[in-house]
Design an enzyme around this catalytic site. Sequence first.
Site, mmCIF file in Angstrom:
data_model
loop_
_atom_site.group_PDB
_atom_site.id
_atom_site.type_symbol
_atom_site.label_atom_id
_atom_site.label_comp_id
_atom_site.label_asym_id
_atom_site.label_seq_id
_atom_site.Cartn_x
_atom_site.Cartn_y
_atom_site.Cartn_z
ATOM 1 N N ASP A 93 0.864 -1.175 0.000
ATOM 2 C CA ASP A 93 0.000 0.000 0.000
ATOM 3 C C ASP A 93 0.910 1.237 0.000
ATOM 4 O O ASP A 93 2.105 1.137 0.261
ATOM 5 C CB ASP A 93 -0.909 -0.063 1.237
ATOM 6 N N ASP A 128 -3.608 7.472 -4.059
ATOM 7 C CA ASP A 128 -4.916 7.977 -4.469
ATOM 8 C C ASP A 128 -5.530 8.763 -3.316
ATOM 9 O O ASP A 128 -4.954 8.838 -2.227
ATOM 10 C CB ASP A 128 -5.829 6.814 -4.884
ATOM 11 N N ALA A 196 -11.812 3.183 0.211
ATOM 12 C CA ALA A 196 -12.563 3.965 1.196
ATOM 13 C C ALA A 196 -13.901 3.338 1.576
ATOM 14 O O ALA A 196 -14.891 4.038 1.788
ATOM 15 C CB ALA A 196 -12.760 5.398 0.694
ATOM 16 N N CYS A 279 -15.051 -23.703 17.440
ATOM 17 C CA CYS A 279 -14.117 -23.765 16.314
ATOM 18 C C CYS A 279 -13.219 -24.980 16.518
ATOM 19 O O CYS A 279 -12.980 -25.394 17.653
ATOM 20 C CB CYS A 279 -13.299 -22.469 16.294
ATOM 21 N N CYS A 284 -8.063 -23.696 19.025
ATOM 22 C CA CYS A 284 -9.291 -23.952 19.782
ATOM 23 C C CYS A 284 -9.408 -25.409 20.225
ATOM 24 O O CYS A 284 -10.152 -25.704 21.168
ATOM 25 C CB CYS A 284 -10.503 -23.537 18.953
HETATM 26 ZN ZN LIG Z 1 -10.208 -21.559 16.349
#
Ligand SMILES: [Zn+2]
Length: 491
Positions: A93, A128, A196, A279, A284
């Site tokens: 960027d 920009d 944006a 998860c 996890c």
């Molecule tokens: Zn996880």
Amino acid sequence: MRECFEVRDTDAGGRIGELTVPRADVTVETPALLPVINPNLDTIAPRRLATEFGAEILITNSYIIHETEDVRDRALEDGLHDLLEFPGAIMTDSGSFQLSEYGDIDVTTEEILEFQHAIGSDIATPVDIPTPPDVDRERAEAELETTRERLELAEAVETGEMLVSAPVQGSTYPDLREAAGRHADSTSLDVFPVGAVVPLMNDYRYDDMIDVVAAAKRGLGADAPVHLFGAGHPMMFALATAMGCDLFDSAAYALYARDDRYLTVRGTRHLDDLDYLPCSCPVCTEHSPDDLRALPDDERESELGAHNLHVTFEEIRRIKQAIRAGNLLELVEQRARAHPTMLDGYRTLLDHAAQLERSDPVSKGSFFYTSSESARRPEVVRHHRRLERLAVPDSLLVTEGSPARGDEFDESWRVEPPFGPFPRSLSKSYPLTAEVPDRTDRAALEAAADGVARLAAANPDADITLGHRGWPDGVLERVADAVDVFDLTDG
Ligand SMILES: [Zn+2]
């Protein structure tokens, strides 16, 4: 044809594509996630991003590197790939974000592009002007003019094999976004960030975000790789992909981890509020919420960052599989149920169904009608348009169920919500094989009635009769007066 990007598969506006990045000598499969790396602090080492998470591309900020003396010297000497120890593609960027946050930066587009080239960036970004949402039109137009000039300057810079992005601005004015997309597409630049949009996402304005992306896409054309700049929450990836975004960058995984926030595809949870970890990633499965809470700050941040990234990459894989299977919109419908503002986003996506229809495959595996929004899907729009081209006999019965009274007419067609009428010979072709709940909702009946009206309008000389199963009066009002109607459930 844009040489660096090839679309392999599509579903609604979503696509699986290949972005060829010549300077890195890699091909990135899209939709792709670019983890954001802050060169001064890495929550997860870039090498781990590649080996553990399968990241093919990342993004870092050349302006921060430029402004940090020791990092700048190392980047110029060793190159970004060695500095970050990352084998995939590296996008940079330019400092436009800093410009929007602090109002001023001290590099020009030429300087920062040459700097990005010098440090070995594979995809560079000009400076920009990221115009925020809701500004007055004069400001949006004036800043867009500056962005156009910067893109033209960028075209003139000698950048060799390095790809260069052409951000699309225009605030919340669809016509300006479309014009900006058309201009960006006309340049020789390669990748197209929709800029944006972060303020829209921070305010949960997914409806406005979709309108902005849809407008930019209309200007850009089908072969342009589109980057939703600053979009890092996995909750909205399916929605944005369905509108045609190919690249996402996530700083969220690290920023959220720093605040003990745990990403899920249904939204964000605070670690303090979790009794269970919903998860199955390595983090996890190896920790309980109490374990995580007991870790020292830096370790907890790193573990949460890893979980956040696992969830994010998992969602990208799920989206790709959904595109391949042709059920991306079913996935979007599920995600839309996570938050009312996401549902607004999905409903807005369907406002653009005719635009999506152009890239939506003619045939897929299945169409599951899972919400009243399904009645507005591109497949329904396409079927209604097709009705205008079908040959209709002098007298036609269109009817639900079996063709009762069929012998009184030249032909008998089926009527199925949400599509409306179609010849029986098309019964086995997509999308008319759709799985629709027996307890049909009003939106499906209304769409079917609109189909009947469309057929009648296209064939004013034909005698069309509709046999329906107890459609309410409000639905029947949508069918043209010229159509005779009878209720199959009467008597
Ligand atoms: Zn996880």
